[in-house]
Design a protein around this motif. Structure first.
Motif, PDB file in Angstrom:
ATOM      1  N   GLY A 177       0.775  -1.229   0.000  1.00 50.42           N
ATOM      2  CA  GLY A 177       0.000   0.000   0.000  1.00 50.42           C
ATOM      3  C   GLY A 177       0.809   1.284   0.000  1.00 50.42           C
ATOM      4  O   GLY A 177       0.256   2.354   0.275  1.00 50.42           O
TER       5      GLY A 177
ATOM      6  N   ASP B 154      -0.272   4.004  -4.493  1.00 51.26           N
ATOM      7  CA  ASP B 154      -1.670   3.875  -4.906  1.00 51.26           C
ATOM      8  C   ASP B 154      -1.977   4.671  -6.164  1.00 51.26           C
ATOM      9  O   ASP B 154      -2.896   4.324  -6.912  1.00 51.26           O
ATOM     10  N   THR B 155      -1.238   5.746  -6.410  1.00 52.66           N
ATOM     11  CA  THR B 155      -1.526   6.617  -7.541  1.00 52.66           C
ATOM     12  C   THR B 155      -0.354   6.627  -8.517  1.00 52.66           C
ATOM     13  O   THR B 155       0.776   6.257  -8.171  1.00 52.66           O
TER      14      THR B 155
ATOM     15  N   ARG C  54      -2.677  -2.177 -11.537  1.00 57.37           N
ATOM     16  CA  ARG C  54      -3.049  -0.964 -10.802  1.00 57.37           C
ATOM     17  C   ARG C  54      -3.094   0.281 -11.692  1.00 57.37           C
ATOM     18  O   ARG C  54      -3.704   1.279 -11.295  1.00 57.37           O
TER      19      ARG C  54
END
Length: 238
Positions: free
Chosen positions: A36, A39-40, A182
């Motif tokens: 984690g 995320d972006t 992702r």
């Protein structure tokens, strides 16, 4: 201006289609995403910029540049020294193993597909000496070191070889993040474009640096790499 043949070789060596096994390595990016930390797309770009400034430039490009200059001078000891120093600067075992496997695969690939100095039929000089050292386990055969030697023999300048190495590493890291599901193509291409100035900067800064100036400082990346070795869930070898 680079000769057309050398330019085409540079494109070939920087292409993700080159089957040397680097597509199986994420160099810790998988672990960053799994835990984690990323995320972006912006966070991914910042992470890879950190790799460029902390590892790729001051370690891999320094080793590549030294190997390139040593190959030009016919200095086997110089190439072996770059191999040894880069191995010592690379702490996670998975990172070292991935680099060594890719280096050996590149030499093997060229030996079986090319008619040039790396082909089995025409081994001579520094190439033959290096292959003998590798076969006798006198050196590890790290990918940036072998890439530097290959580029020099192909007529690719040291600066261009550094760009080939840094670009292929960055696209490999971005590709790994994309295959983890992702990020989409547009995000990946946007981050790649934004990293171009950093790639140029670190290659200019480090391609001609003395081997004694080599360092690697990316503590969290090292921790992620070591954690990945024992992860229960993983897609990549590193």
């Amino acid at each position: 201006m680079t000769e057309p043949g050398a330019f085409l070789t540079a494109l070939r060596l920087s292409d993700s289609m080159l089957p040397v096994g680097t597509y199986t390595a994420s160099y810790g990016v998988e672990q960053y995403i799994n835990e984690g930390y990323v995320d972006t797309a912006d966070e991914l770009g910042e992470l890879i910029e950190g790799y460029l400034r902390g590892v790729i430039g001051p370690a891999e490009i320094v080793a590549l540049g030294h190997a390139h200059r040593s190959a030009a001078a016919g200095d086997l000891d110089g190439i072996l020294a770059a191999d040894e120093r880069l191995g010592a600067a690379t702490l996670p075992a998975e990172f070292r193993e991935s680099s060594e496997k890719a280096g050996a695969k590149l030499l093997d690939l060229l030996a079986h597909t090319d008619d040039g100095p790396f082909s089995e039929a025409s081994l001579d000089g520094i190439v033959e000496e290096y292959n003998t050292a590798l076969d006798n386990n006198r050196t590890a055969g790290h990918y940036p070191v072998i890439l530097g030697m290959v580029c020099q023999r192909a007529g690719i300048s040291c600066t261009e070889a550094a760009l080939v190495s840094a670009y292929s590493t960055v696209t490999g890291l971005l590709g790994a993040a994309q295959r983890l599901g992702r990020f989409g193509h547009t995000d990946i291409q946007s981050e790649l474009a934004s990293l171009f100035p950093v790639i140029e900067e670190i290659c200019e800064q480090y391609h001609n640096a003395d081997l004694g100036a080599m360092y690697s400082f990316a503590p969290l990346a090292d921790v992620m790499g070591m954690t990945h070795e024992r992860a229960d869930r993983r897609l990549f070898m590193s």
